[in-house]
Design a protein around this motif. Structure first.
Motif, PDB file in Angstrom:
ATOM      1  N   THR A  57      42.574   4.947   1.000  1.00 25.57           N
ATOM      2  CA  THR A  57      42.594   4.162  -0.236  1.00 25.57           C
ATOM      3  C   THR A  57      41.162   3.728  -0.575  1.00 25.57           C
ATOM      4  OG1 THR A  57      44.802   3.334   0.340  1.00 25.57           O
ATOM      5  CG2 THR A  57      43.608   2.197  -1.430  1.00 25.57           C
ATOM      6  N   TRP A  58      40.755   3.970  -1.838  1.00 28.68           N
ATOM      7  CA  TRP A  58      39.386   3.688  -2.279  1.00 28.68           C
ATOM      8  C   TRP A  58      39.359   2.376  -3.061  1.00 28.68           C
ATOM      9  CZ3 TRP A  58      35.279   7.208  -1.396  1.00 28.68           C
ATOM     10  CH2 TRP A  58      35.659   8.431  -0.827  1.00 28.68           C
ATOM     11  N   TYR A  59      38.312   1.582  -2.813  1.00 26.28           N
ATOM     12  CA  TYR A  59      38.135   0.311  -3.494  1.00 26.28           C
ATOM     13  C   TYR A  59      36.697   0.185  -4.009  1.00 26.28           C
ATOM     14  CZ  TYR A  59      42.437  -1.081  -1.060  1.00 26.28           C
ATOM     15  OH  TYR A  59      43.725  -1.157  -0.590  1.00 26.28           O
ATOM     16  N   ARG A  60      36.550  -0.604  -5.065  1.00 24.56           N
ATOM     17  CA  ARG A  60      35.223  -0.989  -5.579  1.00 24.56           C
ATOM     18  C   ARG A  60      34.979  -2.448  -5.216  1.00 24.56           C
ATOM     19  NH1 ARG A  60      35.757  -1.018 -11.348  1.00 24.56           N
ATOM     20  NH2 ARG A  60      35.599   1.247 -11.239  1.00 24.56           N
ATOM     21  N   SER A  61      33.757  -2.748  -4.758  1.00 31.68           N
ATOM     22  CA  SER A  61      33.453  -4.109  -4.330  1.00 31.68           C
ATOM     23  C   SER A  61      32.032  -4.491  -4.734  1.00 31.68           C
ATOM     24  CB  SER A  61      33.615  -4.235  -2.810  1.00 31.68           C
ATOM     25  OG  SER A  61      33.216  -5.510  -2.357  1.00 31.68           O
ATOM     26  N   SER A  62      31.834  -5.782  -4.986  1.00 26.06           N
ATOM     27  CA  SER A  62      30.495  -6.278  -5.295  1.00 26.06           C
ATOM     28  C   SER A  62      29.680  -6.550  -4.045  1.00 26.06           C
ATOM     29  CB  SER A  62      30.582  -7.562  -6.138  1.00 26.06           C
ATOM     30  OG  SER A  62      31.289  -8.570  -5.422  1.00 26.06           O
ATOM     31  N   ASN A  63      30.314  -6.487  -2.878  1.00 31.79           N
ATOM     32  CA  ASN A  63      29.598  -6.670  -1.615  1.00 31.79           C
ATOM     33  C   ASN A  63      30.133  -5.672  -0.595  1.00 31.79           C
ATOM     34  OD1 ASN A  63      31.855  -7.992  -0.036  1.00 31.79           O
ATOM     35  ND2 ASN A  63      31.634  -9.460  -1.732  1.00 31.79           N
ATOM     36  N   GLU A  64      29.519  -5.659   0.578  1.00 28.15           N
ATOM     37  CA  GLU A  64      29.872  -4.653   1.577  1.00 28.15           C
ATOM     38  C   GLU A  64      30.863  -5.157   2.627  1.00 28.15           C
ATOM     39  OE1 GLU A  64      26.323  -3.518   3.687  1.00 28.15           O
ATOM     40  OE2 GLU A  64      25.404  -5.449   3.244  1.00 28.15           O
ATOM     41  N   THR A  65      31.560  -6.242   2.307  1.00 32.47           N
ATOM     42  CA  THR A  65      32.557  -6.791   3.227  1.00 32.47           C
ATOM     43  C   THR A  65      33.958  -6.540   2.676  1.00 32.47           C
ATOM     44  OG1 THR A  65      31.022  -8.530   3.922  1.00 32.47           O
ATOM     45  CG2 THR A  65      33.352  -8.856   4.404  1.00 32.47           C
ATOM     46  N   TYR A  66      34.798  -5.908   3.479  1.00 31.13           N
ATOM     47  CA  TYR A  66      36.175  -5.644   3.046  1.00 31.13           C
ATOM     48  C   TYR A  66      37.025  -6.883   3.306  1.00 31.13           C
ATOM     49  CZ  TYR A  66      40.893  -3.762   2.899  1.00 31.13           C
ATOM     50  OH  TYR A  66      42.219  -3.551   2.612  1.00 31.13           O
ATOM     51  N   LEU A  90      31.437   1.094  -2.605  1.00 30.78           N
ATOM     52  CA  LEU A  90      32.747   1.732  -2.481  1.00 30.78           C
ATOM     53  C   LEU A  90      33.225   1.568  -1.041  1.00 30.78           C
ATOM     54  CD1 LEU A  90      32.224   5.062  -4.471  1.00 30.78           C
ATOM     55  CD2 LEU A  90      33.232   2.914  -5.275  1.00 30.78           C
ATOM     56  N   ILE A  91      34.500   1.215  -0.898  1.00 32.01           N
ATOM     57  CA  ILE A  91      35.094   1.001   0.427  1.00 32.01           C
ATOM     58  C   ILE A  91      36.304   1.924   0.558  1.00 32.01           C
ATOM     59  CG2 ILE A  91      36.175  -0.661   1.983  1.00 32.01           C
ATOM     60  CD1 ILE A  91      34.688  -2.878   0.518  1.00 32.01           C
ATOM     61  N   VAL A  92      36.367   2.646   1.665  1.00 34.12           N
ATOM     62  CA  VAL A  92      37.526   3.483   1.974  1.00 34.12           C
ATOM     63  C   VAL A  92      38.270   2.856   3.146  1.00 34.12           C
ATOM     64  CG1 VAL A  92      38.359   5.762   2.599  1.00 34.12           C
ATOM     65  CG2 VAL A  92      36.311   5.546   1.190  1.00 34.12           C
ATOM     66  N   VAL A  93      39.535   2.517   2.910  1.00 33.82           N
ATOM     67  CA  VAL A  93      40.383   1.928   3.956  1.00 33.82           C
ATOM     68  C   VAL A  93      41.408   2.979   4.388  1.00 33.82           C
ATOM     69  CG1 VAL A  93      41.992   0.085   4.522  1.00 33.82           C
ATOM     70  CG2 VAL A  93      40.060  -0.372   2.994  1.00 33.82           C
ATOM     71  N   VAL A  94      41.525   3.185   5.701  1.00 28.53           N
ATOM     72  CA  VAL A  94      42.405   4.224   6.234  1.00 28.53           C
ATOM     73  C   VAL A  94      43.487   3.577   7.098  1.00 28.53           C
ATOM     74  CG1 VAL A  94      42.533   6.369   7.529  1.00 28.53           C
ATOM     75  CG2 VAL A  94      40.458   5.814   6.249  1.00 28.53           C
ATOM     76  N   THR A  95      44.729   3.909   6.792  1.00 25.99           N
ATOM     77  CA  THR A  95      45.869   3.413   7.571  1.00 25.99           C
ATOM     78  C   THR A  95      46.738   4.580   8.010  1.00 25.99           C
ATOM     79  OG1 THR A  95      47.182   3.079   5.564  1.00 25.99           O
ATOM     80  CG2 THR A  95      45.905   1.193   6.364  1.00 25.99           C
ATOM     81  N   THR A  96      47.588   4.306   9.000  1.00 23.78           N
ATOM     82  CA  THR A  96      48.550   5.306   9.465  1.00 23.78           C
ATOM     83  C   THR A  96      49.753   4.583  10.056  1.00 23.78           C
ATOM     84  OG1 THR A  96      48.966   7.095  11.057  1.00 23.78           O
ATOM     85  CG2 THR A  96      47.295   5.466  11.663  1.00 23.78           C
ATOM     86  N   PRO A  97      50.954   5.124   9.890  1.00 20.80           N
ATOM     87  CA  PRO A  97      52.138   4.522  10.541  1.00 20.80           C
ATOM     88  C   PRO A  97      52.134   4.699  12.047  1.00 20.80           C
ATOM     89  CG  PRO A  97      52.731   6.581   9.462  1.00 20.80           C
ATOM     90  CD  PRO A  97      51.324   6.285   9.062  1.00 20.80           C
ATOM     91  N   ASP A  98      51.168   5.491  12.522  1.00 19.57           N
ATOM     92  CA  ASP A  98      51.123   5.779  13.957  1.00 19.57           C
ATOM     93  C   ASP A  98      50.238   4.805  14.729  1.00 19.57           C
ATOM     94  OD1 ASP A  98      52.691   7.960  13.336  1.00 19.57           O
ATOM     95  OD2 ASP A  98      50.951   9.286  13.083  1.00 19.57           O
ATOM     96  N   ALA A  99      49.698   3.784  14.048  1.00 19.92           N
ATOM     97  CA  ALA A  99      48.833   2.824  14.734  1.00 19.92           C
ATOM     98  C   ALA A  99      48.840   1.509  13.969  1.00 19.92           C
ATOM     99  CB  ALA A  99      47.405   3.363  14.850  1.00 19.92           C
ATOM    100  N   TYR A 100      48.600   0.439  14.700  1.00 19.53           N
ATOM    101  CA  TYR A 100      48.439  -0.856  14.078  1.00 19.53           C
ATOM    102  C   TYR A 100      46.995  -0.995  13.569  1.00 19.53           C
ATOM    103  CZ  TYR A 100      52.889  -2.493  15.962  1.00 19.53           C
ATOM    104  OH  TYR A 100      54.228  -2.641  16.245  1.00 19.53           O
ATOM    105  N   GLU A 102      43.760  -0.948  10.808  1.00 19.18           N
ATOM    106  CA  GLU A 102      43.161  -0.026   9.841  1.00 19.18           C
ATOM    107  C   GLU A 102      41.702   0.206  10.197  1.00 19.18           C
ATOM    108  OE1 GLU A 102      42.363  -3.835   6.930  1.00 19.18           O
ATOM    109  OE2 GLU A 102      43.952  -2.417   6.471  1.00 19.18           O
ATOM    110  N   GLY A 103      41.154   1.275   9.657  1.00 17.00           N
ATOM    111  CA  GLY A 103      39.726   1.523   9.754  1.00 17.00           C
ATOM    112  C   GLY A 103      39.154   1.578   8.351  1.00 17.00           C
ATOM    113  N   TYR A 104      37.915   1.175   8.203  1.00 15.61           N
ATOM    114  CA  TYR A 104      37.301   1.265   6.869  1.00 15.61           C
ATOM    115  C   TYR A 104      35.810   1.545   6.987  1.00 15.61           C
ATOM    116  CZ  TYR A 104      35.392  -3.516   7.203  1.00 15.61           C
ATOM    117  OH  TYR A 104      34.696  -4.631   7.571  1.00 15.61           O
ATOM    118  N   VAL A 105      35.268   2.098   5.898  1.00 12.02           N
ATOM    119  CA  VAL A 105      33.848   2.416   5.826  1.00 12.02           C
ATOM    120  C   VAL A 105      33.350   2.021   4.441  1.00 12.02           C
ATOM    121  CG1 VAL A 105      34.313   4.795   5.090  1.00 12.02           C
ATOM    122  CG2 VAL A 105      32.113   4.233   6.139  1.00 12.02           C
ATOM    123  N   VAL A 106      32.099   1.568   4.356  1.00 14.20           N
ATOM    124  CA  VAL A 106      31.506   1.080   3.113  1.00 14.20           C
ATOM    125  C   VAL A 106      30.276   1.920   2.779  1.00 14.20           C
ATOM    126  CG1 VAL A 106      30.609  -0.926   1.881  1.00 14.20           C
ATOM    127  CG2 VAL A 106      32.264  -1.235   3.727  1.00 14.20           C
TER     128      VAL A 106
END
Length: 261
Positions: A57-66, A90-100, A102-106
């Motif tokens: 999932t892609w997000y737009r942000s004014s800062n680099e903190t999710y 831009l922030i990309v948040v990655v989720t999966t039903p196979d793990a609790y 999330e991971g994200y990158v900015v």
């Protein structure tokens, strides 16, 4: 939560406990950086420990903190930055039903795109004669102008201006003007192009012979400095002639001075 069942008259109670999911660790990755207007970015699993059934999932942000309340742009592995993303993270948040978790990158703030068009060479305006302290260039749409040399001394073009009129010049000195495609909301300015400089000191009405020092090329003809001499009667409007001459293609520099009185 756990569940328990007891079959009638079986004397057996069966307890069922849910499986324990691993915690997501690591960081997803993005290819196509730096983030640039209208240039595709592609997210991938990067160093995520659980890389199955991933949702990006892609997000737009004014800062680099999710923080979880950023403006959502969409889902999928690929995203193309738009004008509203410029100077934003831009922030990309990655989720999966196979793990609790999330991971994200900015990304770094999204940059404007490089200018792909080539700037047009400026010339002296054919209908506006130079004066002792003013040079008027032709108007080139979407361009801006600057001085690139003064009296033969090269300098880094600065003080870019939208106006095609340069006033307050020093009489008797030669200037070289350059132009470039100006910066827009989505694109950086182009590289500047070089053009001919013209001496700003006007000739006197008594001049009979004009000497044009030309270095460069007119059409397919190579012109050496001081090769061309034109005899003119006294009173000839030489300023218009100079202006017309500078509109020729590929002229690198022109100097005008009195040779004979």
């Amino acid at each position: 939560s756990a569940t328990a069942t007891n079959a009638s008259d079986s004397g057996v109670i069966t307890a069922v406990f849910p499986s324990t999911l691993p915690s997501q660790e690591g960081t997803p990755g993005i290819s196509g950086l730096p983030a640039t207007y209208d240039s595709d970015l592609t997210a991938h699993e990067g160093s995520l420990e659980v890389d199955t059934n991933l949702t990006y999932t892609w997000y737009r942000s004014s800062n680099e903190t999710y923080e979880g309340n950023e403006y959502q742009l969409g889902t999928g592995t690929t995203y193309t930055p738009v004008a509203a993303d410029i100077d934003q993270y831009l922030i990309v948040v990655v989720t999966t039903p196979d793990a609790y978790g999330e991971g994200y990158v900015v990304t770094d703030p999204v940059e404007k795109a490089e200018q792909t068009e080539t700037a047009i060479m400026p010339t002296v305006h054919p209908d506006t004669a130079p004066t002792k302290d003013t040079i008027t260039l032709t108007v080139i749409p979407n361009h801006e102008y600057a001085i690139a040399s003064f009296n033969g001394e090269l300098e880094e073009p600065h003080n870019w201006q939208d106006s095609n009129i340069f006033a307050g010049l020093e009489a008797g000195f030669e200037y070289t003007f350059v132009s470039r495609i100006r910066e827009t909301a989505t694109h950086k300015p182009s590289d500047p192009v070089e053009s001919g400089g013209i001496q700003t000191q006007p000739l006197s009405d008594e001049s009979k012979i004009l000497s044009y020092g030309i270095a460069g090329q007119i059409g397919d003809t190579i012109i050496d400095e001081n090769e061309l001499n034109l005899e003119m009667p006294s009173g000839t409007d030489v300023t218009n002639l100079v202006a017309n001459f500078t509109t020729s293609d590929y002229i690198q520099s022109i100097r005008v001075g009195e040779v004979d009185q």
